[in-house]
Structures are given as structure tokens and as C-alpha cells.
Design a protein around this motif. Structure first.
Motif, PDB file in Angstrom:
ATOM      1  N   LEU A  16       1.122  -1.826   0.197  1.00 30.91           N
ATOM      2  CA  LEU A  16      -0.036   0.222   0.437  1.00 30.91           C
ATOM      3  C   LEU A  16       0.553   1.562  -0.132  1.00 30.91           C
ATOM      4  O   LEU A  16       0.582   2.206  -0.806  1.00 30.91           O
ATOM      5  CB  LEU A  16      -1.193   0.184   1.015  1.00 30.91           C
ATOM      6  CG  LEU A  16      -2.396  -0.708   1.476  1.00 30.91           C
ATOM      7  CD1 LEU A  16      -2.433  -1.077   2.589  1.00 30.91           C
ATOM      8  CD2 LEU A  16      -3.473   0.183   0.124  1.00 30.91           C
ATOM      9  N   ALA A  17       2.129   1.391   0.441  1.00 29.54           N
ATOM     10  CA  ALA A  17       3.076   2.042   1.169  1.00 29.54           C
ATOM     11  C   ALA A  17       3.578   2.306  -0.368  1.00 29.54           C
ATOM     12  O   ALA A  17       3.614   3.859  -0.980  1.00 29.54           O
ATOM     13  CB  ALA A  17       3.627   2.474   2.333  1.00 29.54           C
ATOM     14  N   ALA A  18       4.192   1.809  -1.610  1.00 28.38           N
ATOM     15  CA  ALA A  18       4.527   1.960  -2.974  1.00 28.38           C
ATOM     16  C   ALA A  18       3.035   1.840  -3.431  1.00 28.38           C
ATOM     17  O   ALA A  18       3.497   2.436  -4.878  1.00 28.38           O
ATOM     18  CB  ALA A  18       5.434   0.397  -3.010  1.00 28.38           C
ATOM     19  N   GLY A  19       1.992   2.675  -2.892  1.00 25.27           N
ATOM     20  CA  GLY A  19       0.942   2.558  -3.645  1.00 25.27           C
ATOM     21  C   GLY A  19       0.168   1.971  -4.856  1.00 25.27           C
ATOM     22  O   GLY A  19      -0.452   2.404  -5.877  1.00 25.27           O
ATOM     23  N   LEU A  20       0.705   0.751  -4.883  1.00 26.49           N
ATOM     24  CA  LEU A  20      -0.210  -0.076  -4.872  1.00 26.49           C
ATOM     25  C   LEU A  20      -1.723  -0.332  -5.176  1.00 26.49           C
ATOM     26  O   LEU A  20      -2.470  -0.368  -4.229  1.00 26.49           O
ATOM     27  CB  LEU A  20       0.237  -1.822  -5.035  1.00 26.49           C
ATOM     28  CG  LEU A  20       1.817  -1.902  -5.649  1.00 26.49           C
ATOM     29  CD1 LEU A  20       2.406  -3.161  -5.000  1.00 26.49           C
ATOM     30  CD2 LEU A  20       1.859  -1.492  -6.703  1.00 26.49           C
ATOM     31  N   PRO A  21      -2.605  -0.840  -6.065  1.00 29.77           N
ATOM     32  CA  PRO A  21      -3.786  -0.313  -6.320  1.00 29.77           C
ATOM     33  C   PRO A  21      -4.357  -2.136  -5.317  1.00 29.77           C
ATOM     34  O   PRO A  21      -3.716  -2.640  -4.874  1.00 29.77           O
ATOM     35  CB  PRO A  21      -4.159  -0.874  -7.404  1.00 29.77           C
ATOM     36  CG  PRO A  21      -3.342  -1.855  -8.604  1.00 29.77           C
ATOM     37  CD  PRO A  21      -1.845  -1.254  -7.517  1.00 29.77           C
ATOM     38  N   TRP A  22      -5.268  -2.171  -4.449  1.00 31.29           N
ATOM     39  CA  TRP A  22      -5.741  -2.991  -3.262  1.00 31.29           C
ATOM     40  C   TRP A  22      -6.015  -4.417  -3.702  1.00 31.29           C
ATOM     41  O   TRP A  22      -5.566  -4.992  -3.407  1.00 31.29           O
ATOM     42  CB  TRP A  22      -7.399  -2.307  -3.232  1.00 31.29           C
ATOM     43  CG  TRP A  22      -8.058  -3.440  -2.191  1.00 31.29           C
ATOM     44  CD1 TRP A  22      -9.177  -3.777  -2.469  1.00 31.29           C
ATOM     45  CD2 TRP A  22      -7.649  -3.666  -0.933  1.00 31.29           C
ATOM     46  NE1 TRP A  22      -9.185  -4.783  -1.996  1.00 31.29           N
ATOM     47  CE2 TRP A  22      -8.257  -4.633  -0.908  1.00 31.29           C
ATOM     48  CE3 TRP A  22      -6.529  -3.259   0.019  1.00 31.29           C
ATOM     49  CZ2 TRP A  22      -8.050  -5.676   0.195  1.00 31.29           C
ATOM     50  CZ3 TRP A  22      -6.942  -4.556   0.876  1.00 31.29           C
ATOM     51  CH2 TRP A  22      -7.656  -5.513   1.292  1.00 31.29           C
ATOM     52  N   PRO A  23      -6.226  -4.122  -5.216  1.00 29.00           N
ATOM     53  CA  PRO A  23      -6.721  -5.570  -5.190  1.00 29.00           C
ATOM     54  C   PRO A  23      -4.837  -6.924  -5.360  1.00 29.00           C
ATOM     55  O   PRO A  23      -4.930  -7.437  -5.036  1.00 29.00           O
ATOM     56  CB  PRO A  23      -7.285  -6.155  -6.549  1.00 29.00           C
ATOM     57  CG  PRO A  23      -8.197  -4.942  -6.933  1.00 29.00           C
ATOM     58  CD  PRO A  23      -6.632  -3.629  -6.170  1.00 29.00           C
ATOM     59  N   VAL A  24      -4.155  -6.003  -5.549  1.00 30.11           N
ATOM     60  CA  VAL A  24      -2.614  -6.493  -5.820  1.00 30.11           C
ATOM     61  C   VAL A  24      -2.382  -6.183  -4.684  1.00 30.11           C
ATOM     62  O   VAL A  24      -1.049  -7.326  -4.714  1.00 30.11           O
ATOM     63  CB  VAL A  24      -2.136  -5.062  -7.147  1.00 30.11           C
ATOM     64  CG1 VAL A  24      -0.402  -5.433  -6.927  1.00 30.11           C
ATOM     65  CG2 VAL A  24      -2.353  -5.385  -7.837  1.00 30.11           C
ATOM     66  N   VAL A  25      -2.772  -5.399  -3.452  1.00 22.08           N
ATOM     67  CA  VAL A  25      -2.037  -5.406  -2.368  1.00 22.08           C
ATOM     68  C   VAL A  25      -2.342  -6.779  -1.635  1.00 22.08           C
ATOM     69  O   VAL A  25      -2.167  -7.529  -1.041  1.00 22.08           O
ATOM     70  CB  VAL A  25      -2.254  -4.079  -1.349  1.00 22.08           C
ATOM     71  CG1 VAL A  25      -2.321  -4.409  -0.288  1.00 22.08           C
ATOM     72  CG2 VAL A  25      -2.025  -2.712  -2.027  1.00 22.08           C
ATOM     73  N   ALA A  26      -3.831  -6.872  -1.720  1.00 23.99           N
ATOM     74  CA  ALA A  26      -4.319  -8.982  -1.320  1.00 23.99           C
ATOM     75  C   ALA A  26      -3.515  -9.852  -1.596  1.00 23.99           C
ATOM     76  O   ALA A  26      -3.462 -10.446  -0.769  1.00 23.99           O
ATOM     77  CB  ALA A  26      -6.103  -7.997  -1.749  1.00 23.99           C
ATOM     78  N   ALA A  27      -3.148  -9.760  -3.420  1.00 24.70           N
ATOM     79  CA  ALA A  27      -2.291 -11.043  -3.964  1.00 24.70           C
ATOM     80  C   ALA A  27      -1.336 -10.919  -3.227  1.00 24.70           C
ATOM     81  O   ALA A  27      -0.756 -11.940  -3.271  1.00 24.70           O
ATOM     82  CB  ALA A  27      -2.917 -10.572  -5.673  1.00 24.70           C
ATOM     83  N   LEU A  28      -0.613  -9.987  -3.597  1.00 24.16           N
ATOM     84  CA  LEU A  28       0.622  -9.705  -3.152  1.00 24.16           C
ATOM     85  C   LEU A  28       0.708 -10.607  -1.510  1.00 24.16           C
ATOM     86  O   LEU A  28       2.120 -11.545  -1.075  1.00 24.16           O
ATOM     87  CB  LEU A  28       1.358  -8.307  -2.697  1.00 24.16           C
ATOM     88  CG  LEU A  28       1.396  -8.129  -3.868  1.00 24.16           C
ATOM     89  CD1 LEU A  28       2.308  -6.542  -3.885  1.00 24.16           C
ATOM     90  CD2 LEU A  28       3.253  -9.407  -4.761  1.00 24.16           C
ATOM     91  N   GLY A  29      -0.366  -9.851  -0.040  1.00 22.70           N
ATOM     92  CA  GLY A  29      -0.783  -9.969   0.762  1.00 22.70           C
ATOM     93  C   GLY A  29      -0.479 -12.316   1.059  1.00 22.70           C
ATOM     94  O   GLY A  29      -0.192 -12.501   1.592  1.00 22.70           O
ATOM     95  N   ILE A  30      -1.366 -12.083   0.057  1.00 23.91           N
ATOM     96  CA  ILE A  30      -1.615 -13.421  -0.194  1.00 23.91           C
ATOM     97  C   ILE A  30      -0.191 -14.930  -0.024  1.00 23.91           C
ATOM     98  O   ILE A  30       0.010 -15.164   0.069  1.00 23.91           O
ATOM     99  CB  ILE A  30      -3.020 -14.036  -0.993  1.00 23.91           C
ATOM    100  CG1 ILE A  30      -4.406 -13.467  -0.300  1.00 23.91           C
ATOM    101  CG2 ILE A  30      -3.501 -15.934  -1.329  1.00 23.91           C
ATOM    102  CD1 ILE A  30      -5.202 -13.163  -0.907  1.00 23.91           C
ATOM    103  N   VAL A  31       0.326 -14.727  -1.590  1.00 24.15           N
ATOM    104  CA  VAL A  31       1.570 -14.729  -2.542  1.00 24.15           C
ATOM    105  C   VAL A  31       2.345 -14.796  -1.097  1.00 24.15           C
ATOM    106  O   VAL A  31       3.599 -15.818  -0.312  1.00 24.15           O
ATOM    107  CB  VAL A  31       1.969 -14.071  -2.979  1.00 24.15           C
ATOM    108  CG1 VAL A  31       3.150 -15.059  -4.451  1.00 24.15           C
ATOM    109  CG2 VAL A  31       0.962 -14.374  -4.456  1.00 24.15           C
ATOM    110  N   ALA A  32       2.761 -13.775  -0.345  1.00 23.77           N
ATOM    111  CA  ALA A  32       3.933 -13.200   0.818  1.00 23.77           C
ATOM    112  C   ALA A  32       3.531 -14.092   1.981  1.00 23.77           C
ATOM    113  O   ALA A  32       4.491 -15.304   2.080  1.00 23.77           O
ATOM    114  CB  ALA A  32       3.600 -12.039   1.118  1.00 23.77           C
ATOM    115  N   ALA A  33       2.598 -14.888   2.406  1.00 24.17           N
ATOM    116  CA  ALA A  33       2.130 -15.892   3.117  1.00 24.17           C
ATOM    117  C   ALA A  33       2.895 -17.205   2.767  1.00 24.17           C
ATOM    118  O   ALA A  33       3.181 -17.925   3.232  1.00 24.17           O
ATOM    119  CB  ALA A  33       0.607 -16.104   3.569  1.00 24.17           C
TER     120      ALA A  33
END
Lengths: 295, 395
Positions: free
Chosen positions: A54-71
Motif C-alpha cells: 500500500l505504501a508503494a501505491g499499489l492498487p488494492w487487489p494487487v495489495v491483497a494478492a501480494l499479501g496472500i502470495v507473501a504468506a
């Protein structure tokens, strides 16, 4: 009546999140034979990934996807770094290692990022609600419920219809024989950790969407709930943790509703007493099945 | 990855701040105050102790860079949020000859360490503790930088009745912690004393995650309460207020804690009619004497929204300590304790303190702040009318 419907929705949405976490614990338990106490910390991994995205300014769906992939990636990394070198060790050793991993992650987050909760601002859509017949349904509550059901269906199909899923089920049933049949152990174990991580990531996005923040210790409470769900339902099958999660969601909501305020402090002790009762009287959980996986 | 860099820098800055203070050479005429910092940098209590650590470190860096005739020398250790560890560290620091101890906000730590510091005659500060017991504990050797538990709820009850003309309230409390259980009781007591009626109450568990039942209960009340007083804190408060507003409950929501935190600010637009009390005064950001403080906090946390009560209270308390040393000309614990025990209506840049008459959680000034669309509006400044009010009956 509205109270009852509200009660059911609350119980199911809570139970659904617990179930997703509990399935992750059960998947790892099935192939590795230990309860992974660091599993909950994947929620914090999701949260911090979302915070930085989010701090990097990415859109919300990408943010959620990144969160899931990170886990998912975090879970695989955890297995590769901490558990693979100890694969031949006893389940007790692996469980103690998982405690160490959890503590190390807490300290890492607290020192490197800070102890204070970091805000994660979500689109206002998630905070909304809609009313049907006098009952207020929170958007997030509904999303949680639908997501949990969808994940469980997809996971069931994956385990039943794909070769990797079949291998995972076989490994959970008898790992030694499965290996003799040419299935690669590393692949099955990594896949189990990855899927467990992805489920934790999805649960993490849902939890973070509700609370609006991430902090280093956020995993503690959900982890305990997931462990209780896995044990009550039975960690030896897919249905067990789902059932355990739903039972836990219902119990928590019932106690929240019925216990007088002064007695509410006993809610968690009552649930934990049930856990002890299950461990003594029915260690295989409600669904039964194997007590110890064969590795 | 700007934030990551900043956060890493934050940690380094905290460490650097402490290291620098230790490295600053005292001039021959300077007094040296040896301060032991036994705060939690990790595990649960770090949530409160880390900001305190930051506030103190910034203040000490400023003091040591200035010409006050006093230099602070710091020894610091992480208590890991364990009271046993607090005891060990305190013993060690006493052996090292510290003049003043800064300790954790954890109640268990305070109870555990109190016999030690009383026996050693060591002036001790727990900057963020609002524990009412503090007034009768450790022979007055432990003092806080913030007011007692009843401060927030009493001021909020008065504001509700006098300013918002509230007549009815719903109380939301938790049996999980004395602060979360008792502060709604203080609110109830004052609200009813002023003629208000409590029309319902409900309890919750910390980290509950789901407040659907409570929200439905509030909606089922015969009338919507004028005020909902909740003791929820992070992360529960943002969840509670979101679910409440999503369900269409428009009551004013009062929170017992200093929720001027980044996660509450981040709620953003649409969250109005939310009130809390804080010792943080208005306009810190634009106060020239706070320029360095603001700059340092932003540098450490990477975000101005972290300019909250916790960091500020600890920062201000450090300047109180400087005043004590300067005015007494001593670094002796007993002398400094006596100085604090005679402090009455002492004006510091951001608050006015009274420690006299056995107040170890001082009488301070509070500001009632309204959260409106992600911004803070200062509505009223309040202070207890008498010393007795600042010595609450322990629930």
C-alpha cells in the motif's frame, strides 16, 4: 428472529476464518506430524506485505494478492529453512522448533518494523453493510463467509481431482508407501506448506480487512483458535478442521451472547477446557481418523 | 520500499539515540544523571514501552546536546515484557549505580519491581502507567508521567453531559483487564451523578475480532443511546466502530483510551462523532519548540501520525526529570523524589503537573478530541477540580 440470523452469520463468518487457518495446520500436521505454532505468524507476514504494498501505491487487489502470495512464500521458506533440516527429528522437536520460529518472527517484526500497529487503509466498500429483513449484514462479514466457503470447495476439488492433491492425500495416509511409489517427498511437503500459507494469507487478508492494522503479535489469538479448531474437529482429515472451526465459531458466539458480562472472562477457559477434554477423551477429534500421521 | 528503509532507519535511530547519549562527553561542571531504562522492546508490552523509549531517547538527545549543566547517561535493556526479566534487569542496574530507573508500563512488572526499588530507595518512573494502585505502592518511589485511570472516563462523562447534552449511554467493557473493566465504571459513576441514564451495557473479549452481536444488541435497544462508551483499544476499537457505523448506529462513541493512534486516524472519512481524551495538546506539529521532536518522530516512524500521547508523555516526563535535577542541583534519588512530591501546578511546555499529596499518577490536563473524517478536532480542555478527584477509589 433477527437476533438468531445475526447470530448464525456471525458464528459462520468467524468459524470460516478459523477453519481456513485450521486446515493449514492440519495439512502440515498430516504430512509432517507436528502442530506448527509458527503458522499464525503468516498472518503478520500477509499484513506487513500489504502495508508495504500500500505504501508503494499499489492498487488494492494487487495489495491483497501480494499479501496472500507473501504468506504462501513465507510458509515454504519456513519449511525450507527451519523444518527441512530437522525432518528426521521427532514431532516434539519440530513442534519446539516451530515455537522458536514464531518467537524469532515476533522479535524480528518488533525490532525491524516496530511494536506498534501499522494502519492498513482499505476501500470504504469493505466497511459497508446491507440490511435484509431487519438483519444487518456487514459487507466484510459476508465476504468472509463466502470466501471461506469458496476456499474450502476449491481445496476439496484440488485434493480430490489433481495429481498433486492425490499425492498429498496419499502422503497424509502413509508417507513411506507414497514415497515408495515414486512421489517426491520434498514436492509434497512444500506443496502442503504452500497451500497452508495461501490459506493463512487469505484468512489474513480477511482479518486485516476487519481490524485495519497489522502488528507483530496479531497472530497469537487466531493461532490458538485455529489449533483448538484443528484438535476439536480432528487434524487428520480435511473435514475435521472445517467442522472444528465452525463449532468454535458457534461456541464463541454463543458464549458471547449468553454469558453474563462478569462471566465472559471464562469464555476462552471454557473453550480451552473443551480442548483438554478432547485431547483426553477423543484425541482424534470429532471426525475421528488417524491419531498420528505416518511419515 | 521507502517505508522499509525508514523503519529500519527507525530502529537504528532509536539505538543510535541511546548510544549517542552514552557517548556524549560531560564537561567538568556538568552533573551526570545515570538513567536505567528497563523497558520492553519486544513482546506484548512493547506496544506501550517502545513509544515511551522513543520519546525519552529524543528528549535525552536534545538535553545532552544543550547546555543545561546536566548530561543524561543511559543504560538500556529489553525486559521482553516479562516481569521476571524486569526484576533481573532492575537488580543489575541498581548494582551499576543508576540514579533513576525508567520502567515498563506493565502492571505485573510494576508490582514485581516495587519492593526492589523501595528497598534501594531508587526513584522510578513508569511513564505510561495509569495504575490507581501506584498511589499506595512502593512508598511513593514509583511515579508515572500520566494521570490515573479515572481521568479519561470522568472528563468524558462531564463532556458528554455538559457539552453534548447527552442523557442516555450504553457501556461497553471487558473483564480481561482492570483498565478495560474499570474505566467504563468510572464513566458510569460520573454520568449517573450528572443525571444521565445508562440504558444498556455489554461486554467483550480483547482481540474479539467480531462485534456483530453487540451491534445488534445496541440496535435492539428501545432508543439509540446518545453515547456509547467503550473501553476497546487497538485493534478492537477500529473493528468495533466500523461494525457500529456500518450498521447505521449514529450515537456518539467515546473511547476510554488515548486512541490518537495511526490506525484510528487511518479510519479516514465517514468516521465522525467519535471522542476520546488525550494529554496531547493541539498544534504540536506547528509549535516551533517542538520542531526537533516532530522531525525525529517522523524520521523514526516514517509518519507524522505517530505523534501521539504515548511518545509525547514520555518525552515531556524526561524534561520534568531535567527540571528536578536543575532545580535541586542533585542527582540523588531521594532528593529528586522529594522534589516531585512538592510539585504542584507546575507548567511544562505541554502540560501542567501536580504530584503533591501522594499523587504518583499526577494530576494533569486532558483535551477532549473529536475524530472527524480522519482529522482531530480539539473540543475542550479539562482538569480535575480537586486533588481528591485524582485519587480514585480503586475498583
Amino acid at each position: 428472529m433477527t437476533d438468531i440470523i445475526q447470530f448464525v452469520v456471525t458464528a459462520l463468518s468467524l468459524g470460516g476464518i478459523y477453519a481456513m487457518l485450521a486446515i493449514g495446520i492440519a495439512l502440515v500436521y498430516s504430512v509432517m506430524g507436528f502442530l506448527n505454532f509458527a503458522h499464525g505468524d503468516l498472518l503478520a507476514v500477509t499484513g506487513y506485505a500489504m502495508y508495504f504494498a500500500l505504501a508503494a501505491g499499489l492498487p488494492w487487489p494487487v495489495v491483497a494478492a501480494l499479501g496472500i502470495v507473501a504468506a504462501g512464500a513465507g510458509s515454504v521458506l519456513m519449511e525450507r529453512v527451519a523444518f527441512r533440516p530437522l525432518r528426521s527429528a521427532s514431532p516434539d522437536t519440530l513442534m519446539l522448533t516451530s515455537f522458536a520460529v514464531a518467537t524469532a518472527l515476533h522479535v524480528l517484526f518488533q525490532i525491524a518494523i516496530g511494536a506498534r500497529p501499522k494502519p492498513i487503509t482499505l476501500p470504504s466498500f469493505f466497511s459497508g453493510a446491507f440490511e435484509i429483513g431487519g438483519v444487518v449484514f456487514g459487507t466484510m462479514q459476508t465476504i468472509s463467509l463466502v470466501t471461506a466457503v469458496t476456499c474450502l470447495v476449491v481445496l476439496t476439488l484440488f485434493l480430490k481431482r489433481t495429481m498433486l492433491g492425490l499425492a498429498m492425500r496419499a502422503a497424509a495416509s502413509d508417507f513411506s508407501t507414497t514415497r515408495l511409489m515414486g512421489i517426491r517427498a520434498n514436492r509434497v511437503i512444500s506443496a502442503s506448506f504452500f497451500i497452508a500459507g495461501i490459506l493463512a494469507g487469505i484468512a489474513g487478508v480477511l482479518i486485516i480487512a476487519q481490524r485495519g492494522s497489522v502488528d507483530p503479535l496479531m497472530a497469537l489469538n487466531p493461532l490458538i483458535k485455529a489449533l483448538v479448531a484443528a484438535v476439536i474437529g480432528g487434524a487428520g482429515s480435511l473435514a475435521g478442521p472445517v467442522l472444528g472451526g465452525l463449532v468454535l465459531g458457534v461456541l464463541e458466539t454463543v458464549f458471547q451472547k449468553l454469558l453474563p458480562g462478569e462471566a465472559l472472562v471464562f469464555r476462552d477457559p471454557i473453550i480451552l477446557s473443551m480442548l483438554v477434554g478432547f485431547l483426553i477423551l477423543r484425541p482424534t477429534g470429532i471426525t475421528g481418523g488417524r491419531q498420528e500421521p505416518v511419515r | 520500499m521507502t517505508i522499509w528503509t525508514r523503519s529500519k532507519a527507525a530502529t537504528l535511530a532509536i539505538g543510535a539515540a541511546v548510544s549517542l547519549t552514552m557517548a556524549v562527553p560531560a564537561q567538568a561542571e556538568d552533573k551526570v544523571l545515570k538513567v536505567g531504562m528497563a523497558l520492553a522492546q519486544t513482546e506484548f508490552i512493547a506496544l506501550w514501552d517502545q513509544p515511551a523509549s522513543v520519546g525519552i531517547s529524543i528528549a535525552i538527545e536534545e538535553i545532552n546536546a544543550g547546555d543545561h549543566g546536566v548530561k543524561f547517561e543511559v543504560v538500556s535493556q529489553d525486559t521482553r515484557s516479562e516481569s521476571a526479566q524486569s526484576i533481573l534487569i532492575t537488580r543489575e542496574m541498581i548494582d551499576q549505580g543508576i540514579d533513576v530507573l525508567v520502567m515498563s508500563a506493565g502492571n505485573a512488572d510494576i508490582y514485581a519491581v516495587s519492593p526492589l526499588v523501595q528497598q534501594a530507595g531508587l526513584l522510578t518512573f513508569s511513564p505510561e502507567s495509569s495504575l490507581p494502585d501506584l498511589n499506595g505502592l512502593a512508598g511513593g518511589w514509583i511515579k508515572s508521567g500520566t494521570g490515573p485511570d479515572n481521568s479519561y472516563p470522568t472528563h468524558l462523562a462531564r463532556f458528554a453531559v455538559e457539552d453534548l447534552k447527552a442523557k442516555t449511554a450504553y457501556i461497553h467493557w471487558s473483564p480481561d483487564d482492570p483498565f478495560l473493566e474499570n474505566t467504563p465504571k468510572y464513566f458510569r459513576r460520573e454520568f449517573e451523578k450528572l443525571g444521565g441514564t445508562i440504558i444498556g451495557d455489554g461486554s467483550y473479549s480483547v482481540f474479539q475480532q467480531e462485534f456483530g452481536n453487540t451491534v445488534q444488541e445496541i440496535k435492539n435497544l428501545p432508543e439509540e443511546p446518545d453515547v456509547i462508551f467503550t473501553s476497546t483499544f487497538e485493534p478492537d476499537f477500529p473493528i468495533f466502530i466500523k461494525q457500529l457505523r456500518a450498521a447505521g448506529v449514529k450515537s456518539a462513541v467515546f473511547d476510554t483510551g488515548a486512541i490518537d493512534t495511526p490506525t484510528v486516524l487511518a479510519l479516514g472519512e465517514g468516521y465522525n462523532n467519535v471522542f476520546f481524551a488525550s494529554e496531547r495538546p493541539e498544534g504540536i506539529e506547528n509549535n516551533p519548540s517542538m520542531a526537533n521532536y516532530v522531525e525525529q518522530v517522523e524520521k523514526i516512524y516514517g509518519d507524522a501520525s505517530f505523534l501521539d500521547t504515548f511518545t509525547l508523555t514520555a518525552y515531556t516526563f524526561t524534561y520534568n526529570l531535567l527540571a528536578a535535577v536543575k532545580e535541586t542541583g542533585s542527582t540523588d534519588s531521594k532528593v529528586l523524589k522529594e522534589w516531585f512530591e512538592n510539585v504542584e501546578n507546575r507548567e511544562m511546555p505541554f502540560n501542567t503537573y501536580t504530584y503533591r499529596d501522594g499523587l504518583n499518577t499526577p494530576l494533569t490536563t486532558y483535551h477532549i478530541i473529536e475524530l472527524a473524517d480522519g482529522k482531530f478536532n480539539y473540543r475542550r480542555t479539562m482538569r480535575f477540580n480537586s486533588m481528591d478527584e485524582a485519587q480514585p477509589a480503586i475498583e
